[in-house]
Write a protein that holds these residues in place. Sequence first.
Motif, PDB file in Angstrom:
ATOM      1  N   ALA A   1     -41.248 -24.384  65.710  1.00 21.63           N
ATOM      2  CA  ALA A   1     -40.930 -23.110  66.355  1.00 21.63           C
ATOM      3  C   ALA A   1     -39.505 -23.084  66.864  1.00 21.63           C
ATOM      4  CB  ALA A   1     -41.910 -22.853  67.509  1.00 21.63           C
ATOM      5  N   VAL A   2     -39.081 -24.177  67.481  1.00 22.72           N
ATOM      6  CA  VAL A   2     -37.724 -24.252  68.022  1.00 22.72           C
ATOM      7  C   VAL A   2     -36.875 -25.240  67.229  1.00 22.72           C
ATOM      8  CG1 VAL A   2     -36.343 -24.800  70.057  1.00 22.72           C
ATOM      9  CG2 VAL A   2     -38.531 -23.618  70.316  1.00 22.72           C
ATOM     10  N   VAL A   3     -37.429 -26.407  66.973  1.00 25.81           N
ATOM     11  CA  VAL A   3     -36.725 -27.426  66.187  1.00 25.81           C
ATOM     12  C   VAL A   3     -37.315 -27.433  64.787  1.00 25.81           C
ATOM     13  CG1 VAL A   3     -36.146 -29.865  65.992  1.00 25.81           C
ATOM     14  CG2 VAL A   3     -36.407 -28.818  68.251  1.00 25.81           C
ATOM     15  N   PRO A   4     -36.527 -27.144  63.748  1.00 25.43           N
ATOM     16  CA  PRO A   4     -37.051 -27.133  62.380  1.00 25.43           C
ATOM     17  C   PRO A   4     -37.753 -28.438  62.038  1.00 25.43           C
ATOM     18  CG  PRO A   4     -34.846 -26.215  62.429  1.00 25.43           C
ATOM     19  CD  PRO A   4     -35.102 -26.779  63.799  1.00 25.43           C
ATOM     20  N   ALA A   5     -38.823 -28.330  61.261  1.00 27.21           N
ATOM     21  CA  ALA A   5     -39.647 -29.494  60.944  1.00 27.21           C
ATOM     22  C   ALA A   5     -38.848 -30.607  60.276  1.00 27.21           C
ATOM     23  CB  ALA A   5     -40.817 -29.069  60.056  1.00 27.21           C
ATOM     24  N   ASP A   6     -37.828 -30.251  59.480  1.00 29.22           N
ATOM     25  CA  ASP A   6     -37.075 -31.295  58.780  1.00 29.22           C
ATOM     26  C   ASP A   6     -36.197 -32.116  59.718  1.00 29.22           C
ATOM     27  OD1 ASP A   6     -35.198 -29.389  59.417  1.00 29.22           O
ATOM     28  OD2 ASP A   6     -34.558 -29.000  57.352  1.00 29.22           O
ATOM     29  N   ARG A   7     -36.098 -31.683  60.986  1.00 27.82           N
ATOM     30  CA  ARG A   7     -35.341 -32.456  61.968  1.00 27.82           C
ATOM     31  C   ARG A   7     -36.243 -33.303  62.867  1.00 27.82           C
ATOM     32  NH1 ARG A   7     -31.116 -27.843  64.262  1.00 27.82           N
ATOM     33  NH2 ARG A   7     -30.394 -27.087  62.231  1.00 27.82           N
ATOM     34  N   LEU A   8     -37.538 -33.214  62.659  1.00 24.58           N
ATOM     35  CA  LEU A   8     -38.479 -33.934  63.516  1.00 24.58           C
ATOM     36  C   LEU A   8     -38.840 -35.312  62.975  1.00 24.58           C
ATOM     37  CD1 LEU A   8     -40.954 -31.027  64.377  1.00 24.58           C
ATOM     38  CD2 LEU A   8     -39.250 -32.057  65.891  1.00 24.58           C
ATOM     39  N   GLY A   9     -38.409 -35.609  61.754  1.00 23.02           N
ATOM     40  CA  GLY A   9     -38.741 -36.900  61.176  1.00 23.02           C
ATOM     41  C   GLY A   9     -40.232 -37.016  60.910  1.00 23.02           C
ATOM     42  N   ALA A  10     -40.781 -38.204  61.244  1.00 26.86           N
ATOM     43  CA  ALA A  10     -42.205 -38.454  61.001  1.00 26.86           C
ATOM     44  C   ALA A  10     -43.088 -37.514  61.807  1.00 26.86           C
ATOM     45  CB  ALA A  10     -42.536 -39.906  61.329  1.00 26.86           C
ATOM     46  N   LEU A  11     -42.602 -37.078  62.973  1.00 31.12           N
ATOM     47  CA  LEU A  11     -43.399 -36.173  63.801  1.00 31.12           C
ATOM     48  C   LEU A  11     -43.673 -34.851  63.102  1.00 31.12           C
ATOM     49  CD1 LEU A  11     -41.815 -36.677  67.348  1.00 31.12           C
ATOM     50  CD2 LEU A  11     -44.060 -37.447  66.567  1.00 31.12           C
ATOM     51  N   GLY A  12     -42.776 -34.492  62.193  1.00 31.78           N
ATOM     52  CA  GLY A  12     -42.949 -33.233  61.487  1.00 31.78           C
ATOM     53  C   GLY A  12     -44.237 -33.177  60.684  1.00 31.78           C
ATOM     54  N   HIS A  13     -44.719 -34.353  60.239  1.00 32.37           N
ATOM     55  CA  HIS A  13     -45.960 -34.380  59.456  1.00 32.37           C
ATOM     56  C   HIS A  13     -47.158 -34.012  60.318  1.00 32.37           C
ATOM     57  CE1 HIS A  13     -43.859 -36.011  56.015  1.00 32.37           C
ATOM     58  NE2 HIS A  13     -43.365 -36.987  56.755  1.00 32.37           N
ATOM     59  N   LEU A  14     -47.111 -34.325  61.606  1.00 28.18           N
ATOM     60  CA  LEU A  14     -48.219 -33.990  62.494  1.00 28.18           C
ATOM     61  C   LEU A  14     -48.359 -32.480  62.644  1.00 28.18           C
ATOM     62  CD1 LEU A  14     -47.694 -36.644  65.330  1.00 28.18           C
ATOM     63  CD2 LEU A  14     -49.310 -36.735  63.423  1.00 28.18           C
ATOM     64  N   GLY A  15     -47.232 -31.794  62.560  1.00 34.09           N
ATOM     65  CA  GLY A  15     -47.273 -30.348  62.706  1.00 34.09           C
ATOM     66  C   GLY A  15     -47.984 -29.640  61.570  1.00 34.09           C
ATOM     67  N   THR A  16     -48.160 -30.304  60.437  1.00 36.39           N
ATOM     68  CA  THR A  16     -48.798 -29.652  59.291  1.00 36.39           C
ATOM     69  C   THR A  16     -50.267 -29.333  59.534  1.00 36.39           C
ATOM     70  OG1 THR A  16     -49.319 -31.790  58.270  1.00 36.39           O
ATOM     71  CG2 THR A  16     -47.208 -30.766  57.687  1.00 36.39           C
ATOM     72  N   VAL A  17     -50.880 -29.976  60.538  1.00 36.79           N
ATOM     73  CA  VAL A  17     -52.293 -29.701  60.834  1.00 36.79           C
ATOM     74  C   VAL A  17     -52.441 -28.777  62.037  1.00 36.79           C
ATOM     75  CG1 VAL A  17     -53.033 -31.899  59.851  1.00 36.79           C
ATOM     76  CG2 VAL A  17     -52.519 -31.763  62.295  1.00 36.79           C
ATOM     77  N   LEU A  18     -51.347 -28.239  62.526  1.00 39.78           N
ATOM     78  CA  LEU A  18     -51.386 -27.343  63.675  1.00 39.78           C
ATOM     79  C   LEU A  18     -51.160 -25.895  63.237  1.00 39.78           C
ATOM     80  CD1 LEU A  18     -49.262 -29.336  66.293  1.00 39.78           C
ATOM     81  CD2 LEU A  18     -51.756 -29.040  66.273  1.00 39.78           C
ATOM     82  N   PRO A  19     -51.794 -24.959  63.923  1.00 40.77           N
ATOM     83  CA  PRO A  19     -51.540 -23.542  63.624  1.00 40.77           C
ATOM     84  C   PRO A  19     -50.072 -23.201  63.866  1.00 40.77           C
ATOM     85  CG  PRO A  19     -53.452 -23.797  65.062  1.00 40.77           C
ATOM     86  CD  PRO A  19     -52.779 -25.133  65.009  1.00 40.77           C
TER      87      PRO A  19
END
Length: 266
Positions: A196-214
């Motif tokens: 929402a605020v930080v693009p997923a490609d800047r979150l590193g491994a954490l970005g993968h966790l967001g794929t299961v969130l609304p």
Amino acid sequence: MLARSAPSTSPDAAARAVEQVRLGWRLYLVEDPPRVLFLSKAPRAVLQAVFYVLLARLTGGEQDGGQAAFVGISAYLMCLSSIVAAGGSPALDRDEGTLYRVLTGAVPPFRFFVLKYLPYTAEALLVSLTVLAVAGPVLGLGGTSVNLLADLGLYALMAVTSTCLGIAVGVLAIMGRSEFLLGNSSSYLVLVLSGAVVPADRLGALGHLGTVLPLTHGIEALRLSLAGRPYAGAVAAEIAVGLGWLALAWVLATRWGRRARVHGLT
């Protein structure tokens, strides 16, 4: 052990569902009257949107005048209703001593919670629309707001999928008596991990966790739409995530109902 009413026939079930929707709206208007929405929730959402976009501009991480951050935050702020407020709704029934009626009534607990949450889904969509209508022009992003309004269906989808998470959080909260912790923690996870605020490609491994969130895939779809790129895949992923959380909510509600009826706990 709490006894439960006998199952209804199909016409009776439909009539009860309609009545439950009406009851849900009445309870919502008592707990959250319009003045709360327009004098508290909506202004807070607008101010938060302005804050996050200005922060993105000041940090220099956005090269588009904060447009990407505005897109994300305009969707995320619906979580104040669909996750935080909705997640605390079952606890209000418990505190008011009416939750036991869910167990003894003819409407299964899961259906009861789904129908009771509908007002919060509508409120969530209205909050995002308010952010687009007010915060966008204030931030000089009025044109972006107009373009985003063309994707109203995506906002409606995200209001539904985030409410699915809200239902799961609400049921889990009454099972563990931790509604405030779970509701707020879940919304913060969505804020951080959905892009929402930080693009997923800047979150590193954490970005993968967001794929299961609304919202993660819904926000991606909004950004792809603004860029004129296909986004059907992102929409399908958002629907799948919502269905996953809805299935979890069904499991939790069914387990809670059985345990509460056996032990007399609410």
